[in-house]
Design an enzyme around this catalytic site. Structure first.
Site, PDB file in Angstrom:
ATOM      1  N   PRO A  75      -1.328  10.928   7.023  1.00  0.00           N
ATOM      2  CA  PRO A  75      -2.282  11.288   8.085  1.00  0.00           C
ATOM      3  C   PRO A  75      -3.106  12.509   7.712  1.00  0.00           C
ATOM      4  CG  PRO A  75      -0.175  10.719   9.040  1.00  0.00           C
ATOM      5  CD  PRO A  75       0.026  10.732   7.551  1.00  0.00           C
ATOM      6  N   CYS A  76      -4.398  12.449   7.996  1.00  0.00           N
ATOM      7  CA  CYS A  76      -5.317  13.474   7.501  1.00  0.00           C
ATOM      8  C   CYS A  76      -5.982  14.280   8.608  1.00  0.00           C
ATOM      9  CB  CYS A  76      -6.404  12.823   6.647  1.00  0.00           C
ATOM     10  SG  CYS A  76      -7.370  11.592   7.552  1.00  0.00           S
ATOM     11  N   GLN A  77      -5.657  14.029   9.868  1.00  0.00           N
ATOM     12  CA  GLN A  77      -6.407  14.667  10.950  1.00  0.00           C
ATOM     13  C   GLN A  77      -6.317  16.186  10.923  1.00  0.00           C
ATOM     14  OE1 GLN A  77      -4.376  12.094  11.211  1.00  0.00           O
ATOM     15  NE2 GLN A  77      -4.961  10.682  12.838  1.00  0.00           N
ATOM     16  N   ASN A 113      -6.885   9.964   0.812  1.00  0.00           N
ATOM     17  CA  ASN A 113      -7.083  10.856   1.943  1.00  0.00           C
ATOM     18  C   ASN A 113      -8.565  11.193   2.096  1.00  0.00           C
ATOM     19  OD1 ASN A 113      -6.274  12.740   4.067  1.00  0.00           O
ATOM     20  ND2 ASN A 113      -4.272  12.670   3.066  1.00  0.00           N
TER      21      ASN A 113
END
Length: 379
Positions: A75-77, A113
């Site tokens: 996850p890159c948020q 990513n």
């Protein structure tokens, strides 16, 4: 055929691209239930609802699948540009991905990513782990519109190959890039039924109206209709009008190069989020094909037929002795796979393996001699 598992798989964009390239995806790991259900609707292999931050448990399960390749997009948020914000907890899942890869030690891995992730603290930690585990890294930011996707979307890929040199895939990746960005019309022709469309901007300092004769902007996790108060922008592809088309959820998925037959699960908000988070299928396929091209080149370069001929014609080995040398190289490769010349570092790595050390002294000596011969042959 390479066996792979997909970590943080989401709805399956990365999996589908690698599968389309001919890689055998054995399992996916996704802890968001809606995405896991969506994935299950479109693939025949299992989806494990596993918390990958619990690396000990995850490693045990993934190792049992014996993958040659681990792919995934942590996850890159929470990533941000250096110095702008503090990285939040979810960025640490990049480190979890690295720990899983380095413990299981597959021959290959691909981590994907957002482009800014390359400059993050989390990636710096992961990179250090990869290097300590003897992975050669090819690190590249790809523009999806140059990789067969009708969308201007930049993504960072770290591709690791065990016991290889850094940037070994760079030439293959760069040589196959398109000379010009792919437009929506290039990909879909006139089948969509509109020429211009609205994509809601992050703020009104950015344009929001685009033409199908250019790449689409990045598909994000939100999708809104044209608001009554939209002021227009000087760079909009056409003036604002009452009949302007707003992208549907289905069309956004098409712009991500998901096939029309892909099945979606969940409410509109969840579906939009899955689409925005996904790796464009054709971008994933592009990266998978680059890796497979490299593997094919290595297989050809180190052809046993050529090696055998060299042993007989140059080294004056008998045919039987030449076949014995090849057999010993294959035995070493089963213990520690090699995709380059088996150099002294490879031999050092081999000597650390319990399976190798269990062999008799004479057999170990024969294997080392065979590897030195193959190193000489490959020059």
């Amino acid at each position: 055929m390479l066996k792979a598992v997909d970590l943080f798989s989401g709805c399956g964009g990365l999996s589908l691209g690698f599968q389309n390239a001919g890689i055998d995806i054995r399992a996916a790991f996704e802890n968001w239930e809606v995405a896991a259900k969506c994935y299950e609707l479109n693939f025949n292999h299992p989806v494990y609802r596993t918390d990958l931050s619990d690396t000990k448990n995850a490693i045990k399960l993934i190792k049992s699948l014996n993958p040659d390749l681990i792919i995934g997009g942590p996850p890159c948020q929470d990533f941000s540009y250096a110095g702008k914000r503090i990285e939040a907890n979810r960025a640490s899942l990049t480190t979890s991905f690295a720990k899983i890869v380095c413990t299981i030690s597959p021959q290959y891995f691909v981590m994907e990513n957002v482009d800014r992730a390359q400059k993050s603290n989390a990636y710096a930690t992961a990179r250090e782990l990869f290097k300590k585990a003897n992975y050669g890294l090819t690190e590249v930011v790809l523009d999806a519109s140059l990789c067969g996707v009708p969308q201007k979307r930049k993504r960072f890929f770290c591709i690791g190959i065990l016991n290889a040199t850094d940037n070994i895939l760079s030439e293959i990746i760069k040589s196959n890039l398109s000379s010009k960005p792919m437009t929506v019309r290039d990909y879909y022709g006139d089948t969509l039924g509109f020429e211009y469309y609205y994509r809601h901007p992050r703020n009104y300092s950015r344009r929001a109206i685009f033409s199908i004769d250019e790449p689409a902007p990045t598909m994000r996790g939100v999708n809104r209709p044209v608001p009554k108060g939209y002021p227009g922008h000087p760079n909009d592809a056409c003036p604002l009008n009452d009949s302007l088309h707003a992208l549907t959820t289905y069309e956004r998925a098409l712009f991500q190069t998901f096939p029309a037959s892909f099945k979606w699960e969940g409410n509109k908000t969840d579906t939009e989020q899955m689409i925005g988070n996904a790796v464009p299928v054709k971008l994933a396929e592009y990266v998978a094909n680059a890796l497979l091209t490299y593997i094919s080149q290595q297989t050809s370069k180190y052809s046993n037929v050529n090696f055998e001929s060299w042993l007989i014609e140059v080294k004056n080995y008998s045919q039987r002795s030449a076949k014995d040398v090849i057999s010993r190289c294959k035995r070493a490769n089963r213990i520690v796979p090699f995709n380059q010349v088996p150099d002294p570092f490879y031999i050092f790595t081999l000597e650390q393996q319990s399976e190798y050390n269990a062999l008799s002294t004479s057999v170990k000596s024969q294997i080392k001699r065979a590897l030195i011969l193959q190193q000489e042959f490959n020059g």
